[in-house]
Scaffold this motif. Structure first.
Motif, PDB file in Angstrom:
ATOM      1  N   ARG A  18       0.821  -1.216   0.000  1.00 32.11           N
ATOM      2  CA  ARG A  18       0.000   0.000   0.000  1.00 32.11           C
ATOM      3  C   ARG A  18       0.854   1.265   0.000  1.00 32.11           C
ATOM      4  NH1 ARG A  18      -3.037  -3.027   3.870  1.00 32.11           N
ATOM      5  NH2 ARG A  18      -1.965  -1.894   5.549  1.00 32.11           N
ATOM      6  N   ALA A  19       2.084   1.171   0.514  1.00 29.27           N
ATOM      7  CA  ALA A  19       2.926   2.352   0.683  1.00 29.27           C
ATOM      8  C   ALA A  19       3.601   2.797  -0.604  1.00 29.27           C
ATOM      9  CB  ALA A  19       3.989   2.087   1.752  1.00 29.27           C
ATOM     10  N   CYS A  20       3.638   1.963  -1.620  1.00 30.43           N
ATOM     11  CA  CYS A  20       4.374   2.283  -2.845  1.00 30.43           C
ATOM     12  C   CYS A  20       3.659   3.358  -3.661  1.00 30.43           C
ATOM     13  CB  CYS A  20       4.527   1.036  -3.709  1.00 30.43           C
ATOM     14  SG  CYS A  20       5.497  -0.250  -2.915  1.00 30.43           S
ATOM     15  N   SER A  21       4.455   4.263  -4.242  1.00 28.40           N
ATOM     16  CA  SER A  21       3.877   5.320  -5.067  1.00 28.40           C
ATOM     17  C   SER A  21       4.421   5.305  -6.495  1.00 28.40           C
ATOM     18  CB  SER A  21       4.151   6.694  -4.435  1.00 28.40           C
ATOM     19  OG  SER A  21       5.553   6.903  -4.266  1.00 28.40           O
ATOM     20  N   THR A  22       5.602   4.734  -6.714  1.00 26.72           N
ATOM     21  CA  THR A  22       6.195   4.667  -8.053  1.00 26.72           C
ATOM     22  C   THR A  22       6.571   3.232  -8.389  1.00 26.72           C
ATOM     23  OG1 THR A  22       8.489   4.979  -7.304  1.00 26.72           O
ATOM     24  CG2 THR A  22       7.165   6.964  -7.712  1.00 26.72           C
ATOM     25  N   ALA A  23       6.765   2.976  -9.681  1.00 24.01           N
ATOM     26  CA  ALA A  23       7.126   1.630 -10.122  1.00 24.01           C
ATOM     27  C   ALA A  23       8.485   1.216  -9.572  1.00 24.01           C
ATOM     28  CB  ALA A  23       7.131   1.566 -11.648  1.00 24.01           C
ATOM     29  N   VAL A  24       9.432   2.148  -9.533  1.00 22.68           N
ATOM     30  CA  VAL A  24      10.765   1.840  -9.010  1.00 22.68           C
ATOM     31  C   VAL A  24      10.678   1.481  -7.528  1.00 22.68           C
ATOM     32  CG1 VAL A  24      13.050   2.774  -8.518  1.00 22.68           C
ATOM     33  CG2 VAL A  24      11.923   3.294 -10.697  1.00 22.68           C
ATOM     34  N   GLU A  25       9.888   2.241  -6.800  1.00 21.95           N
ATOM     35  CA  GLU A  25       9.730   1.963  -5.372  1.00 21.95           C
ATOM     36  C   GLU A  25       9.038   0.629  -5.155  1.00 21.95           C
ATOM     37  OE1 GLU A  25       8.018   4.138  -1.310  1.00 21.95           O
ATOM     38  OE2 GLU A  25       7.242   4.731  -3.278  1.00 21.95           O
ATOM     39  N   ARG A  26       8.071   0.330  -5.987  1.00 21.40           N
ATOM     40  CA  ARG A  26       7.350  -0.941  -5.866  1.00 21.40           C
ATOM     41  C   ARG A  26       8.307  -2.124  -5.994  1.00 21.40           C
ATOM     42  NH1 ARG A  26       2.078  -1.866  -6.349  1.00 21.40           N
ATOM     43  NH2 ARG A  26       2.515  -3.789  -7.464  1.00 21.40           N
ATOM     44  N   LYS A  27       9.120  -2.099  -7.037  1.00 21.59           N
ATOM     45  CA  LYS A  27      10.016  -3.228  -7.272  1.00 21.59           C
ATOM     46  C   LYS A  27      11.077  -3.340  -6.180  1.00 21.59           C
ATOM     47  CE  LYS A  27       9.348  -3.416 -12.285  1.00 21.59           C
ATOM     48  NZ  LYS A  27       8.739  -4.766 -12.282  1.00 21.59           N
ATOM     49  N   SER A  28      11.536  -2.199  -5.677  1.00 22.19           N
ATOM     50  CA  SER A  28      12.540  -2.220  -4.611  1.00 22.19           C
ATOM     51  C   SER A  28      11.967  -2.828  -3.337  1.00 22.19           C
ATOM     52  CB  SER A  28      13.039  -0.796  -4.350  1.00 22.19           C
ATOM     53  OG  SER A  28      13.954  -0.780  -3.278  1.00 22.19           O
ATOM     54  N   LEU A  29      10.754  -2.429  -2.977  1.00 26.79           N
ATOM     55  CA  LEU A  29      10.126  -2.969  -1.778  1.00 26.79           C
ATOM     56  C   LEU A  29       9.715  -4.429  -1.969  1.00 26.79           C
ATOM     57  CD1 LEU A  29       7.889  -0.004  -0.527  1.00 26.79           C
ATOM     58  CD2 LEU A  29       9.880  -0.977   0.613  1.00 26.79           C
ATOM     59  N   ALA A  30       9.228  -4.758  -3.170  1.00 35.44           N
ATOM     60  CA  ALA A  30       8.807  -6.134  -3.437  1.00 35.44           C
ATOM     61  C   ALA A  30       9.981  -7.094  -3.308  1.00 35.44           C
ATOM     62  CB  ALA A  30       8.183  -6.235  -4.824  1.00 35.44           C
ATOM     63  N   ALA A  31      11.185  -6.645  -3.681  1.00 32.76           N
ATOM     64  CA  ALA A  31      12.368  -7.502  -3.607  1.00 32.76           C
ATOM     65  C   ALA A  31      12.640  -7.944  -2.172  1.00 32.76           C
ATOM     66  CB  ALA A  31      13.576  -6.771  -4.174  1.00 32.76           C
ATOM     67  N   ARG A  32      12.277  -7.135  -1.202  1.00 30.60           N
ATOM     68  CA  ARG A  32      12.479  -7.498   0.203  1.00 30.60           C
ATOM     69  C   ARG A  32      11.652  -8.725   0.584  1.00 30.60           C
ATOM     70  NH1 ARG A  32      12.057  -1.579   3.238  1.00 30.60           N
ATOM     71  NH2 ARG A  32      13.495  -0.451   1.862  1.00 30.60           N
ATOM     72  N   PHE A  33      10.596  -8.952  -0.160  1.00 25.44           N
ATOM     73  CA  PHE A  33       9.727 -10.094   0.123  1.00 25.44           C
ATOM     74  C   PHE A  33       9.966 -11.233  -0.869  1.00 25.44           C
ATOM     75  CE2 PHE A  33       7.631  -6.338   1.804  1.00 25.44           C
ATOM     76  CZ  PHE A  33       7.278  -6.747   3.077  1.00 25.44           C
ATOM     77  N   GLY A  34      11.019 -11.118  -1.674  1.00 24.21           N
ATOM     78  CA  GLY A  34      11.357 -12.182  -2.605  1.00 24.21           C
ATOM     79  C   GLY A  34      10.614 -12.133  -3.927  1.00 24.21           C
ATOM     80  N   LEU A  35       9.917 -11.015  -4.202  1.00 21.69           N
ATOM     81  CA  LEU A  35       9.139 -10.892  -5.427  1.00 21.69           C
ATOM     82  C   LEU A  35       9.765  -9.893  -6.389  1.00 21.69           C
ATOM     83  CD1 LEU A  35       5.479 -10.733  -4.032  1.00 21.69           C
ATOM     84  CD2 LEU A  35       6.602 -12.691  -5.098  1.00 21.69           C
ATOM     85  N   ILE A  36       9.492 -10.051  -7.670  1.00 28.35           N
ATOM     86  CA  ILE A  36       9.922  -9.092  -8.673  1.00 28.35           C
ATOM     87  C   ILE A  36       9.022  -7.860  -8.633  1.00 28.35           C
ATOM     88  CG2 ILE A  36      10.159  -8.710 -11.165  1.00 28.35           C
ATOM     89  CD1 ILE A  36      11.013 -11.675 -11.346  1.00 28.35           C
TER      90      ILE A  36
END
Length: 227
Positions: A18-36
């Motif tokens: 829910r906290a993500c606002s940009t595509a770059v931020e999304r992918k960076s945060l998703a990587a912490r959970f093992g996702l692309i």
């Protein structure tokens, strides 16, 4: 499949998505959970299509196109439109072919399939890693031949009943249920009777182990299911 069901229950995952606002931020945060990239947490199996990173889910087949090779063996991914999900990242194309229960992961250079059917060269190496890649290749070739996921190559998980019980226990704990309630619903109705702890010591032990293993899995242990 089971790893996703644990991840989507994680409050930290839901909050990060829910906290993500940009595509770059999304992918960076998703990587912490093992996702692309993030997958919507409200989607259960088989509707979800999580794309796991290769470092946490090593059953990934690396390919590249080889235009110089003779024609006749090209693969057209349009035949798998019902199964396919693509994500691009830093010059790489991540492809997931999934029916919701079974999946095949392929990594390729960006643009590999941009011009239509492609002759694929498969990159396989290592020892333990090669075995995983070979299994993924066999699954992919079977899908190409039959247009279906091979049941023989996607064997049922023998621990699935236990893992389903753990997921149910996790949902019960999140709803505020205690060990006795979990034992009564999931293990034995006798747990609802007076003095069940002394009368049913084996059920009590099973309930304790179930709750303990459930909490460990919810705390990140689910990642072991991907390897």
């Amino acid at each position: 499949m089971f790893a996703w069901e644990w991840l989507r229950r994680d409050p930290g995952y839901r909050s990060a998505a829910r906290a993500c606002s940009t595509a770059v931020e999304r992918k960076s945060l998703a990587a912490r959970f093992g996702l692309i990239d993030f997958e919507p947490a409200h989607l259960p199996v088989p509707r979800a299509r999580p794309l796991w990173r290769a470092e946490v889910h090593p059953f990934v087949l690396a390919v590249r196109s080889d235009p110089a090779r003779s024609r006749g063996e090209e693969i057209d991914l349009r035949q798998f439109e019902a199964f396919a999900r693509f994500e691009e990242e830093a010059g790489a194309l991540h492809l997931l072919l999934s029916d919701g229960f079974r999946s095949i992961r392929i990594d390729a250079p960006r643009g590999t399939f941009a011009d239509g059917p492609a002759y694929l060269a498969y990159r396989i190496g290592g020892l333990a890693s090669a075995e995983r890649q070979l299994l993924t290749l066999r699954r992919f070739l079977a899908l190409c031949r039959t247009r279906r996921f091979s049941r023989a190559l996607h064997a049922p998980e023998p621990r699935s009943r236990r893992w389903i019980m753990m997921l149910r226990a996790s949902d019960a704990l999140a709803a505020g249920a205690g060990q006795r309630e979990i034992a009564e619903v999931l293990l034995s109705r006798s747990a609802g009777e007076p003095r069940w702890r002394s009368r049913e010591p084996s059920v009590r032990s099973q309930a304790q182990r179930l709750v303990r293993s459930t909490r460990l899995m919810a705390a990140g242990g689910y990642r072991t299911l991907l390897g």
